[in-house]
Design a protein around this motif. Sequence first.
Motif, short mmCIF file in Angstrom:
data_model
loop_
_atom_site.label_atom_id
_atom_site.label_comp_id
_atom_site.label_asym_id
_atom_site.label_seq_id
_atom_site.Cartn_x
_atom_site.Cartn_y
_atom_site.Cartn_z
N LYS A 174 30.09 6.53 -21.38
CA LYS A 174 29.76 6.90 -22.75
C LYS A 174 29.45 5.65 -23.57
N GLY A 175 28.22 5.57 -24.05
CA GLY A 175 27.82 4.49 -24.93
C GLY A 175 27.44 3.20 -24.25
N ALA A 176 27.37 3.16 -22.90
CA ALA A 176 27.10 1.88 -22.24
C ALA A 176 26.58 2.07 -20.83
N VAL A 177 25.89 1.05 -20.35
CA VAL A 177 25.49 0.95 -18.94
C VAL A 177 25.90 -0.44 -18.46
N THR A 178 26.62 -0.51 -17.35
CA THR A 178 27.01 -1.79 -16.76
C THR A 178 26.18 -2.02 -15.51
N VAL A 179 25.61 -3.23 -15.39
CA VAL A 179 24.79 -3.55 -14.22
C VAL A 179 25.32 -4.81 -13.54
N LYS A 180 25.03 -4.90 -12.27
CA LYS A 180 25.37 -6.08 -11.49
C LYS A 180 24.14 -7.00 -11.44
N GLU A 181 24.32 -8.26 -11.79
CA GLU A 181 23.25 -9.25 -11.70
C GLU A 181 23.51 -10.14 -10.49
N LEU A 182 22.51 -10.24 -9.63
CA LEU A 182 22.60 -11.07 -8.43
C LEU A 182 21.78 -12.33 -8.66
N TRP A 183 22.44 -13.49 -8.75
CA TRP A 183 21.75 -14.71 -9.12
C TRP A 183 21.95 -15.79 -8.05
N TYR A 184 21.09 -16.80 -8.13
CA TYR A 184 20.95 -17.77 -7.05
C TYR A 184 21.55 -19.13 -7.38
N ARG A 185 22.25 -19.66 -6.42
CA ARG A 185 22.63 -21.06 -6.44
C ARG A 185 21.54 -21.88 -5.75
N PRO A 186 21.49 -23.20 -5.98
CA PRO A 186 20.37 -24.00 -5.47
C PRO A 186 20.14 -23.90 -3.97
N SER A 187 21.20 -23.72 -3.19
CA SER A 187 21.06 -23.70 -1.73
C SER A 187 20.76 -22.31 -1.18
N ASP A 188 20.69 -21.27 -2.02
CA ASP A 188 20.46 -19.91 -1.56
C ASP A 188 19.02 -19.70 -1.10
N ALA A 189 18.85 -18.93 -0.03
CA ALA A 189 17.52 -18.49 0.39
C ALA A 189 17.05 -17.36 -0.52
N ASN A 190 15.72 -17.12 -0.52
CA ASN A 190 15.17 -16.07 -1.37
C ASN A 190 15.76 -14.70 -1.10
N CYS A 191 16.18 -14.48 0.14
CA CYS A 191 16.70 -13.15 0.49
C CYS A 191 18.11 -12.91 -0.01
N CYS A 192 18.86 -14.01 -0.25
CA CYS A 192 20.30 -13.83 -0.27
C CYS A 192 21.00 -14.60 -1.39
N PRO A 193 21.06 -14.05 -2.58
CA PRO A 193 21.80 -14.72 -3.66
C PRO A 193 23.30 -14.64 -3.40
N THR A 194 24.01 -15.69 -3.74
CA THR A 194 25.47 -15.70 -3.54
C THR A 194 26.23 -15.52 -4.85
N GLY A 195 25.54 -15.54 -5.98
CA GLY A 195 26.20 -15.34 -7.27
C GLY A 195 26.09 -13.90 -7.73
N ALA A 196 27.11 -13.42 -8.38
CA ALA A 196 27.09 -12.06 -8.92
C ALA A 196 27.83 -12.02 -10.25
N SER A 197 27.29 -11.27 -11.19
CA SER A 197 27.91 -11.08 -12.50
C SER A 197 27.79 -9.62 -12.90
N LEU A 198 28.65 -9.20 -13.79
CA LEU A 198 28.56 -7.86 -14.38
C LEU A 198 28.25 -8.02 -15.87
N THR A 199 27.27 -7.26 -16.34
CA THR A 199 26.91 -7.26 -17.75
C THR A 199 26.91 -5.83 -18.25
N THR A 200 27.57 -5.61 -19.37
CA THR A 200 27.59 -4.28 -19.99
C THR A 200 26.63 -4.26 -21.17
N TRP A 201 25.74 -3.28 -21.15
CA TRP A 201 24.77 -3.06 -22.22
C TRP A 201 25.21 -1.84 -23.03
#
Length: 217
Positions: A174-201
Motif C-alpha cells: 500500500k502506497g509503495a513499490v520496492t525494487v532490487k537494484e543490481l549494480w556493478y563493482r569495477p571487477s564485475d563482468a557484464n553478465c554478473c553484478p555483485t552489488g545489490a540494493s533495495l529502494t522503496t518508491w
Amino acid sequence: MRRVLPLLLLLTACGEPSAGPKITDASHTGDTTAVTSAPTSTGRSPLGTAPDDLHAVDWQQATLTAAFCGVEGPVRFLEGKANATSTTWGEVGLWLSTDNFVRYGDIDADGRDEAAVNVGCDNGGGTASSQLAFGFVVVRADRGQLELVGEISATTMRDDAPHVPALAEPRFEKGAVTVKELWYRPSDANCCPTGASLTTWWLRDGTLKADQAVQVS
C-alpha cells in the motif's frame, strides 16, 4: 533473445536480499556506491485506452513512457520493441526486457492491480555492453484509460562501474513499490553484478518518489 539472455544471467547473480547498511558516498570507502537522486515522472498522464483489469492488456503492443532513457513523451511498442530519440543518447532502441517483464500489485489500495512494466534501453549494438538504462514503468487503469503513475529508475551507480545497474523484483504494498537494484563493482563482468540494493518508491503527490537506497550485498 539477444537482449534477454544477458539480463537473465544478470538477474540470477544475486540471491534473496536481507537488510543491510545504507549506501553512502563512494568516496568514503571503495566498496559502496554513490547515491544520486533519481528522476521522477509527472504521473497522471493518459497513455490510451485500457481495460479495468490490466492483466488483460497486451503489453507487447502497449504505449508506454521511457523518461529514464531520456525519451520525451509516450512511445508505441510493437511486438515488445520500439525506436525513439533520447535527449541523452540520440537514437535508441526500447524493449520489454525479459519474458517475465510485467509485475502486478495494488499500490493505491483501490482493489485493482497496477502494473510495473520492465523496459530496457540500448544503442542498438546488440550486446550487453550496448545497454544504456533500465526502468519500471508503473501504470494504472482509470475510467477506461491507461495512465502513468510514475517511472522507477536506478538510484545507485559507481563512477567506475563497467555496466549500468539493472532492476528486478518489484514488490507492491500500500502506497509503495520496492525494487532490487543490481549494480556493478569495477571487477564485475557484464553478465554478473555483485552489488545489490533495495529502494522503496512511495506514491506521493500523484507520482512515485524514491527513498534512499539500502545496500544488501
